[in-house]
Design a protein around this motif. Structure first.
Motif, PDB file in Angstrom:
ATOM      1  N   ILE A  79       0.825  -1.203   0.000  1.00  0.00           N
ATOM      2  CA  ILE A  79       0.000   0.000   0.000  1.00  0.00           C
ATOM      3  C   ILE A  79       0.860   1.255   0.000  1.00  0.00           C
ATOM      4  CG2 ILE A  79      -1.640   1.328   1.391  1.00  0.00           C
ATOM      5  CD1 ILE A  79      -2.900  -1.303   2.241  1.00  0.00           C
ATOM      6  N   SER A 121      -0.223   4.640  -6.907  1.00  0.00           N
ATOM      7  CA  SER A 121      -1.473   5.406  -6.837  1.00  0.00           C
ATOM      8  C   SER A 121      -1.817   5.728  -5.394  1.00  0.00           C
ATOM      9  CB  SER A 121      -2.616   4.614  -7.482  1.00  0.00           C
ATOM     10  OG  SER A 121      -2.320   4.299  -8.828  1.00  0.00           O
ATOM     11  N   LEU A 130      -4.242   5.816  -2.241  1.00  0.00           N
ATOM     12  CA  LEU A 130      -5.277   4.890  -1.766  1.00  0.00           C
ATOM     13  C   LEU A 130      -5.802   5.350  -0.417  1.00  0.00           C
ATOM     14  CD1 LEU A 130      -5.475   1.081  -1.908  1.00  0.00           C
ATOM     15  CD2 LEU A 130      -5.519   2.147   0.344  1.00  0.00           C
ATOM     16  N   ASN A 151      -2.514   5.714   2.376  1.00  0.00           N
ATOM     17  CA  ASN A 151      -1.092   5.546   2.078  1.00  0.00           C
ATOM     18  C   ASN A 151      -0.400   6.897   1.909  1.00  0.00           C
ATOM     19  OD1 ASN A 151      -1.972   6.345  -0.438  1.00  0.00           O
ATOM     20  ND2 ASN A 151      -0.998   4.679  -1.555  1.00  0.00           N
ATOM     21  N   VAL A 198     -13.230   1.457  -0.605  1.00  0.00           N
ATOM     22  CA  VAL A 198     -11.825   1.737  -0.882  1.00  0.00           C
ATOM     23  C   VAL A 198     -11.767   2.577  -2.156  1.00  0.00           C
ATOM     24  CG1 VAL A 198     -11.507  -0.423  -2.182  1.00  0.00           C
ATOM     25  CG2 VAL A 198      -9.531   0.757  -1.203  1.00  0.00           C
ATOM     26  N   VAL A 213      -9.149   4.432  -4.964  1.00  0.00           N
ATOM     27  CA  VAL A 213      -7.806   4.490  -5.541  1.00  0.00           C
ATOM     28  C   VAL A 213      -7.782   5.624  -6.559  1.00  0.00           C
ATOM     29  CG1 VAL A 213      -6.036   3.257  -6.835  1.00  0.00           C
ATOM     30  CG2 VAL A 213      -7.461   2.026  -5.205  1.00  0.00           C
ATOM     31  N   HIS A 259      -5.428   7.440  -9.345  1.00  0.00           N
ATOM     32  CA  HIS A 259      -4.219   7.365 -10.176  1.00  0.00           C
ATOM     33  C   HIS A 259      -4.035   8.704 -10.872  1.00  0.00           C
ATOM     34  CE1 HIS A 259      -1.024   5.629 -12.481  1.00  0.00           C
ATOM     35  NE2 HIS A 259      -1.619   5.913 -13.621  1.00  0.00           N
TER      36      HIS A 259
END
Length: 482
Positions: free
Chosen positions: A147, A152, A154, A167, A242, A244, A246
């Motif tokens: 992580i 990316s 998160l 993270n 969750v 993410v 990018h």
């Protein structure tokens, strides 16, 4: 367990003493009767006084024997109970340590086969838990490493909306610290509105969702490819979501550069080329015979060729700066010396508009930078301030510092910039006031070059502006470490 053993011992002693007491009373009642019969049967003379004396001696001896027996029985009972209870206490203490998470605890109890079997079971359980704990720690460390080092950003948000996992890339991307985020509701973190809307959508729909969004962080626009999905535990229990993110800003930027480069360059080149071509044709058609017109046209052609040269030079400079591996010659540099040199280079332009500098330097600051590139940065910023300010105004220059950066502020009293345009002024060829900017003689690439040079110094640039009052450009360069 100790109180139980004490209670068991007291109960055992109470039963023992009670039995001896009852036996003593019964024997005390029967002893005179048997003694009297014995004397009569054997024709032994006796009287009540001698009988009473013998009876007293009997009770004394009986009492001593009872006390001695109770002591011996007590000692034996205590040893027996301790031998039974201590193994159980040892096993109980081991179980308590296991419940506290100390899976290295082991039981060493000895005793009957049942106790030994119980001890072996507890020790096997401890070894199994220890192996499970080691496996969990390894898996947790692997997950944490994955992580933290993934490319990316998160963030995992629990079902109540509180952040449970985040993270380093996410914290850096939104300039947050772990203490500001841990356990907090995501709506209180100050995230961009587009990110909050995306998270809300995943919460409401409880289904995977993907979207490309545009966010603004510290007056800079970033493009994010965002993916969100619900987190489902055992038995279908919904645990949260969750997210993410990018960063595709570089891809979008390169794509935009490809699209706009030809259009922007051709647009910027059209005016000087058209002017040079038009006036050259006019001269070739016979206008060169008029000396006054000839000189006027040649002067215009010269100015347009200079403008064309500036544009090409800036394009080459920007291309060089953007090349992979470009670096600056970092060395301890005096901001005051750099600013003095930039003022010397821009003073003629300042005098043309009857403007003046106001300098606010409490003390010099030494930073880690390339002196020539820093002069280029501040010369460009000061030139912009002069260009976009009316005559008879003041350009204020300040040198400050904080814990990490030496700070130079260039503040003007010009036209100012709209808030929604601040994030775009560092783009190639972007102009706030299109008509006025084109007539100023600039190429539209100066601030793009400035931004790349500041980033090459691992610094930052911020813009504060108010329409009609002026603009303050704040450049932050890392300090020289002691």
């Amino acid at each position: 367990m100790k109180s139980f053993s004490n209670q068991l011992f007291l109960f055992f002693m109470l039963i023992t003493v009670s039995i001896f007491a009852v036996l003593g009373i019964i024997l005390g009642q029967l002893f005179p009767f048997f003694l009297k019969n014995y004397f009569i049967k054997n024709d032994i003379p006796f009287n009540e006084e001698s009988l009473h004396h013998i009876n007293s001696q009997y009770f004394l001896a009986l009492f001593i024997l009872i006390v001695l027996a109770v002591v011996l029985i007590s000692f034996g009972a205590y040893r027996l109970i301790r031998n039974m209870i201590e193994p159980l206490e040892n096993i109980t203490n081991t179980a308590n340590e296991l419940t506290k998470g100390n899976y290295r605890a082991r039981a060493y109890a000895m005793g009957p086969a049942t106790i030994v079997e119980l001890r072996s079971s507890v020790n096997n359980l401890a070894r199994t838990l220890q192996e499970i704990e080691k496996t969990r720690e390894v898996e947790e460390e692997r997950l944490k490493t994955l992580i933290e080092n993934m490319g990316s950003a998160l963030i995992m948000i629990g079902r109540e909306g509180n952040v449970s996992i985040v993270n380093r890339r996410f914290l850096e991307g939104f300039e947050l610290s772990f203490d500001e985020v841990r356990g907090k509701n995501f709506l209180t973190l100050g995230l961009p509105k587009e990110v909050e809307k995306f998270i809300d959508h995943v919460f409401l729909t409880e289904s995977p969702y993907r979207k490309q969004i545009e966010v603004e962080v510290q007056q800079e626009i970033f493009y994010k490819q965002v993916y969100g999905a619900p987190v489902v535990g055992e038995h279908g229990r919904w645990l949260g979501v969750v997210i993410v993110l990018h960063d595709i800003s570089e891809l979008i930027r390169l794509e935009q550069i490809r699209k706009d480069f030809v259009a922007n360059v051709s647009h910027e080149l059209r005016t000087p080329i058209t002017s040079i071509k038009g006036f050259s044709e006019t001269l070739l058609d016979g206008a060169f015979k008029d000396e006054k017109m000839l000189l006027s046209f040649l002067d215009i052609i010269y100015q347009e060729s200079n403008r064309l040269q500036m544009l090409i030079n800036d394009l080459l400079e920007l291309s060089k700066i953007e090349q992979h591996g470009f670096s600056v010659n970092i060395a301890p540099t005096s901001l005051q010396d750099v600013l003095i040199r930039a003022v010397e280079l821009t003073s003629p332009r300042l005098d043309e508009k009857n403007m003046e500098f106001k300098v606010d330097i409490a003390r010099d600051v030494t930073v880690m930078g390339d002196a020539n590139r820093l002069i280029q940065i501040f010369t460009n910023l000061i030139t912009n301030s002069i260009t976009y300010s009316p005559e008879d105004k003041t350009i204020t220059l300040r040198i400050k510092q904080n814990e990490d950066y030496g700070i130079v502020e260039v503040e003007d009293q010009g036209m100012g910039i709209e808030k929604n345009e601040i994030a775009r002024i560092f783009e190639r060829f972007y102009r706030v006031d299109k008509a006025r900017s084109r007539n100023s003689g600039g190429t539209g690439l100066g601030l793009a070059i400035v931004k790349h040079l500041v980033e090459a110094h691992h610094g930052k640039i911020q813009v504060d502006s108010e329409v009609g009052k002026g603009t303050c450009m704040k450049v932050m360069i890392p300090l020289k470490k002691k």
